[in-house]
Design a protein around this motif. Sequence first.
Motif, PDB file in Angstrom:
ATOM      1  N   GLN A 192       1.021  -1.308   0.173  1.00  0.00           N
ATOM      2  CA  GLN A 192      -0.159   0.151  -0.006  1.00  0.00           C
ATOM      3  C   GLN A 192       1.114   1.142  -0.031  1.00  0.00           C
ATOM      4  OE1 GLN A 192      -3.815   0.381   0.026  1.00  0.00           O
ATOM      5  NE2 GLN A 192      -2.962   2.480  -0.657  1.00  0.00           N
ATOM      6  N   GLY A 193       0.846   2.117  -1.064  1.00  0.00           N
ATOM      7  CA  GLY A 193       1.459   3.436  -1.159  1.00  0.00           C
ATOM      8  C   GLY A 193       0.563   4.513  -1.386  1.00  0.00           C
ATOM      9  N   VAL A 194       1.188   5.599  -1.889  1.00  0.00           N
ATOM     10  CA  VAL A 194       0.310   6.690  -2.150  1.00  0.00           C
ATOM     11  C   VAL A 194       0.697   7.046  -3.599  1.00  0.00           C
ATOM     12  CG1 VAL A 194      -0.069   9.152  -1.784  1.00  0.00           C
ATOM     13  CG2 VAL A 194       0.551   7.536   0.085  1.00  0.00           C
ATOM     14  N   GLY A 195      -0.492   6.893  -4.324  1.00  0.00           N
ATOM     15  CA  GLY A 195      -0.431   7.132  -5.946  1.00  0.00           C
ATOM     16  C   GLY A 195      -0.391   8.868  -6.319  1.00  0.00           C
ATOM     17  N   ARG A 205       4.142   7.698  -2.944  1.00  0.00           N
ATOM     18  CA  ARG A 205       5.121   6.591  -2.135  1.00  0.00           C
ATOM     19  C   ARG A 205       4.739   5.793  -3.212  1.00  0.00           C
ATOM     20  NH1 ARG A 205       3.133   9.059   2.520  1.00  0.00           N
ATOM     21  NH2 ARG A 205       1.690   7.138   3.043  1.00  0.00           N
ATOM     22  N   ASP A 206       5.847   5.204  -3.767  1.00  0.00           N
ATOM     23  CA  ASP A 206       5.538   4.524  -5.293  1.00  0.00           C
ATOM     24  C   ASP A 206       5.551   3.058  -4.759  1.00  0.00           C
ATOM     25  OD1 ASP A 206       5.590   3.033  -7.556  1.00  0.00           O
ATOM     26  OD2 ASP A 206       7.015   4.204  -8.306  1.00  0.00           O
ATOM     27  N   PRO A 207       4.425   2.191  -4.758  1.00  0.00           N
ATOM     28  CA  PRO A 207       4.499   0.584  -4.458  1.00  0.00           C
ATOM     29  C   PRO A 207       4.823  -0.149  -5.507  1.00  0.00           C
ATOM     30  CG  PRO A 207       2.317   1.543  -5.308  1.00  0.00           C
ATOM     31  CD  PRO A 207       3.104   2.881  -5.142  1.00  0.00           C
ATOM     32  N   VAL A 208       5.104   0.624  -6.747  1.00  0.00           N
ATOM     33  CA  VAL A 208       5.724  -0.186  -7.815  1.00  0.00           C
ATOM     34  C   VAL A 208       7.354  -0.528  -7.555  1.00  0.00           C
ATOM     35  CG1 VAL A 208       6.239  -0.687 -10.200  1.00  0.00           C
ATOM     36  CG2 VAL A 208       4.169   0.437  -9.673  1.00  0.00           C
ATOM     37  N   MET A 209       7.967   0.451  -7.282  1.00  0.00           N
ATOM     38  CA  MET A 209       9.244   0.238  -6.895  1.00  0.00           C
ATOM     39  C   MET A 209       9.492  -0.507  -5.531  1.00  0.00           C
ATOM     40  SD  MET A 209      10.783   1.753  -9.407  1.00  0.00           S
ATOM     41  CE  MET A 209      12.350   1.584  -8.448  1.00  0.00           C
ATOM     42  N   ALA A 210       8.691  -0.361  -4.621  1.00  0.00           N
ATOM     43  CA  ALA A 210       8.757  -1.176  -3.475  1.00  0.00           C
ATOM     44  C   ALA A 210       8.524  -2.860  -3.732  1.00  0.00           C
ATOM     45  CB  ALA A 210       7.552  -0.831  -2.500  1.00  0.00           C
ATOM     46  N   PRO A 249       0.392   4.049  -9.296  1.00  0.00           N
ATOM     47  CA  PRO A 249      -0.795   3.507  -8.533  1.00  0.00           C
ATOM     48  C   PRO A 249      -0.878   3.692  -7.067  1.00  0.00           C
ATOM     49  CG  PRO A 249       0.654   1.712  -9.042  1.00  0.00           C
ATOM     50  CD  PRO A 249       1.216   3.042  -9.736  1.00  0.00           C
ATOM     51  N   ASP A 250      -1.696   3.315  -6.422  1.00  0.00           N
ATOM     52  CA  ASP A 250      -1.718   3.363  -5.084  1.00  0.00           C
ATOM     53  C   ASP A 250      -1.290   1.849  -4.386  1.00  0.00           C
ATOM     54  OD1 ASP A 250      -2.799   5.893  -4.048  1.00  0.00           O
ATOM     55  OD2 ASP A 250      -4.767   4.961  -4.824  1.00  0.00           O
ATOM     56  N   THR A 251      -1.373   1.044  -5.198  1.00  0.00           N
ATOM     57  CA  THR A 251      -1.197  -0.360  -4.482  1.00  0.00           C
ATOM     58  C   THR A 251      -0.216  -1.405  -5.627  1.00  0.00           C
ATOM     59  OG1 THR A 251      -3.300  -1.141  -5.263  1.00  0.00           O
ATOM     60  CG2 THR A 251      -3.289  -0.567  -3.236  1.00  0.00           C
ATOM     61  N   ALA A 252       0.164  -2.396  -4.886  1.00  0.00           N
ATOM     62  CA  ALA A 252       0.933  -3.393  -5.892  1.00  0.00           C
ATOM     63  C   ALA A 252       0.800  -4.719  -5.314  1.00  0.00           C
ATOM     64  CB  ALA A 252       2.502  -3.086  -5.994  1.00  0.00           C
ATOM     65  N   TYR A 284      11.127   2.312   1.448  1.00  0.00           N
ATOM     66  CA  TYR A 284      10.298   2.868   0.509  1.00  0.00           C
ATOM     67  C   TYR A 284       9.245   3.757   0.967  1.00  0.00           C
ATOM     68  CZ  TYR A 284      12.834   0.286  -3.183  1.00  0.00           C
ATOM     69  OH  TYR A 284      13.792  -0.269  -4.150  1.00  0.00           O
ATOM     70  N   GLY A 285       9.243   3.680   2.081  1.00  0.00           N
ATOM     71  CA  GLY A 285       7.901   4.700   2.487  1.00  0.00           C
ATOM     72  C   GLY A 285       6.662   4.326   2.508  1.00  0.00           C
ATOM     73  N   VAL A 286       6.393   2.852   2.201  1.00  0.00           N
ATOM     74  CA  VAL A 286       5.084   2.352   2.088  1.00  0.00           C
ATOM     75  C   VAL A 286       4.663   1.371   3.094  1.00  0.00           C
ATOM     76  CG1 VAL A 286       5.474   2.279  -0.571  1.00  0.00           C
ATOM     77  CG2 VAL A 286       5.800   0.237   0.744  1.00  0.00           C
ATOM     78  N   GLU A 287       3.497   0.867   2.963  1.00  0.00           N
ATOM     79  CA  GLU A 287       3.282  -0.390   4.034  1.00  0.00           C
ATOM     80  C   GLU A 287       3.003  -1.432   3.340  1.00  0.00           C
ATOM     81  OE1 GLU A 287      -0.553   0.727   5.862  1.00  0.00           O
ATOM     82  OE2 GLU A 287       0.113   2.628   6.767  1.00  0.00           O
ATOM     83  N   ALA A 288       3.260  -2.534   3.759  1.00  0.00           N
ATOM     84  CA  ALA A 288       3.362  -4.006   3.217  1.00  0.00           C
ATOM     85  C   ALA A 288       3.150  -5.304   4.115  1.00  0.00           C
ATOM     86  CB  ALA A 288       4.646  -4.123   2.274  1.00  0.00           C
ATOM     87  N   ARG A 289       2.182  -6.065   3.555  1.00  0.00           N
ATOM     88  CA  ARG A 289       1.709  -7.171   4.259  1.00  0.00           C
ATOM     89  C   ARG A 289       2.118  -8.293   3.659  1.00  0.00           C
ATOM     90  NH1 ARG A 289      -3.302  -6.833   3.687  1.00  0.00           N
ATOM     91  NH2 ARG A 289      -3.749  -8.880   2.672  1.00  0.00           N
ATOM     92  N   LEU A 290       2.599  -9.305   4.552  1.00  0.00           N
ATOM     93  CA  LEU A 290       3.103 -10.665   3.984  1.00  0.00           C
ATOM     94  C   LEU A 290       1.965 -11.641   4.307  1.00  0.00           C
ATOM     95  CD1 LEU A 290       4.801 -13.097   2.442  1.00  0.00           C
ATOM     96  CD2 LEU A 290       6.122 -13.181   4.829  1.00  0.00           C
ATOM     97  N   ASP A 291       1.357 -12.717   3.441  1.00  0.00           N
ATOM     98  CA  ASP A 291       0.573 -13.515   3.965  1.00  0.00           C
ATOM     99  C   ASP A 291       1.073 -14.759   3.199  1.00  0.00           C
ATOM    100  OD1 ASP A 291      -1.510 -11.977   4.827  1.00  0.00           O
ATOM    101  OD2 ASP A 291      -2.624 -11.942   2.732  1.00  0.00           O
ATOM    102  N   TYR A 292       1.772 -15.591   4.432  1.00  0.00           N
ATOM    103  CA  TYR A 292       2.219 -16.761   3.880  1.00  0.00           C
ATOM    104  C   TYR A 292       1.846 -18.104   4.386  1.00  0.00           C
ATOM    105  CZ  TYR A 292       6.581 -19.960   3.875  1.00  0.00           C
ATOM    106  OH  TYR A 292       7.446 -20.915   3.299  1.00  0.00           O
ATOM    107  N   GLU A 293       1.261 -18.906   3.267  1.00  0.00           N
ATOM    108  CA  GLU A 293       0.427 -19.943   3.304  1.00  0.00           C
ATOM    109  C   GLU A 293       1.107 -21.314   3.446  1.00  0.00           C
ATOM    110  OE1 GLU A 293      -2.529 -19.833   0.154  1.00  0.00           O
ATOM    111  OE2 GLU A 293      -3.416 -17.910   0.933  1.00  0.00           O
ATOM    112  N   ILE A 294       1.292 -21.993   4.417  1.00  0.00           N
ATOM    113  CA  ILE A 294       1.685 -23.546   4.465  1.00  0.00           C
ATOM    114  C   ILE A 294       1.077 -24.243   3.533  1.00  0.00           C
ATOM    115  CG2 ILE A 294       2.710 -25.321   5.932  1.00  0.00           C
ATOM    116  CD1 ILE A 294       4.242 -22.666   6.538  1.00  0.00           C
TER     117      ILE A 294
END
Length: 387
Positions: A192-195, A205-210, A249-252, A284-294
């Motif tokens: 989640q960035g700021v587009g 705050r570019d989510p693509v680069m992140a 964009p706002d998200t990636a 990169y100044g963004v928010e990010a969340r990892l969902d890891y599925e076993i």
Amino acid sequence: MPVVNRIAEYARDMTAWRQHLHRIPELGLDCPKTSAFVAEKLRAFGVDELHEGFARTGIVAIINGRGDGPTIGLRADMDGLPISEATGLEYTSEHEGRMHACGHDGHTTMLLGAARYLAETRNFSGRVALIFQPAEEAGGGAEIMVQEGILDRFDIAQVYALHNAPGFGEGGFYTTPGPIMAAVDTFHVHVQGVGGHGAMPHETRDPVMAACGIAQAFQTIVSRNHYALDDLVVSVTQIHAGTVDNVIPDTAFLNGTIRTFDPAVQKMVKKRMEQIVAGQAASYGVEARLDYEIGYPATINDPDKTRFATAVAGEVAGAARVIADKGREMGAEDFSYMLQARPGAYLFLGQGESAGLHHPEYNFNDQVAPIGASFFARLVETAQPAA
């Protein structure tokens, strides 16, 4: 090639069964047409017990042998894949966007062929449990059937399964003792960035680069955090972001797969991914969340049962056409859940040159179906000879 004579006599029937199943591919746990066809055939063959509804559309059929003895389990998977078929066959899929691109129609047919023979001859002691399982490709039908208690309910002492192998010599077999297929996990990263306007990136705050930074850093897990001689795969398979050429964009979103054999390696990968996602998001100044599925665990053959199954395969195909220790590979298989609960083995059956698995032009080779059915039948007769 010493295919069981009686099975060879109804090879044409097996081809008809397989091509019918190829026309009606079903996905996941929802395999009602396939299950109904299997149940119809099993009743006609005269199995002693028919139990339906496991993992929604799975079946366990019991055939009694001559005299007391243990129960041996044979498993076939029934589901297809969400792929549009491009074979041009007369019996091509009737359902757009679905096809049997992994040969489960052939696996089901081989077990049906063995069922017909075993019900006719009963040249074994104890019982054989025929396990027809949905949702191997996704959904873990084997895990569900184990959780529902089929191994205990039917007192299954050992279990075996076959998978076809495009590119391997037609009618040959291969396997390996111990680990043969990898555990599979899946990761999803939401950024989640700021587009803003592409001409004014300083206001965003570019989510693509992140996302690109996270994807590149993930590759260092294999190259810098892991012993090079151990098996590990980390693959980023999807990156989605943006829709317009001049808008940041706002998200990636990132997605991919991890393949391991060692639980300690699996744990390390998950920890490093969490650290990388958090660190890259901060940089990169963004928010990010990892969902890891076993996902599915590693498929681990019992060494003794593998040697036994390899010997049986040699009787059917000839010893020169069997590789007993080909080595492990990074694909995954939910038969692993059954092998966690019972000793057994997983083998591959060569189907000659063809398109690869999960390819839109793939088609199971009907010539090898009697060979697979003969292997299943001889496995039972050899493991549990009639008194």
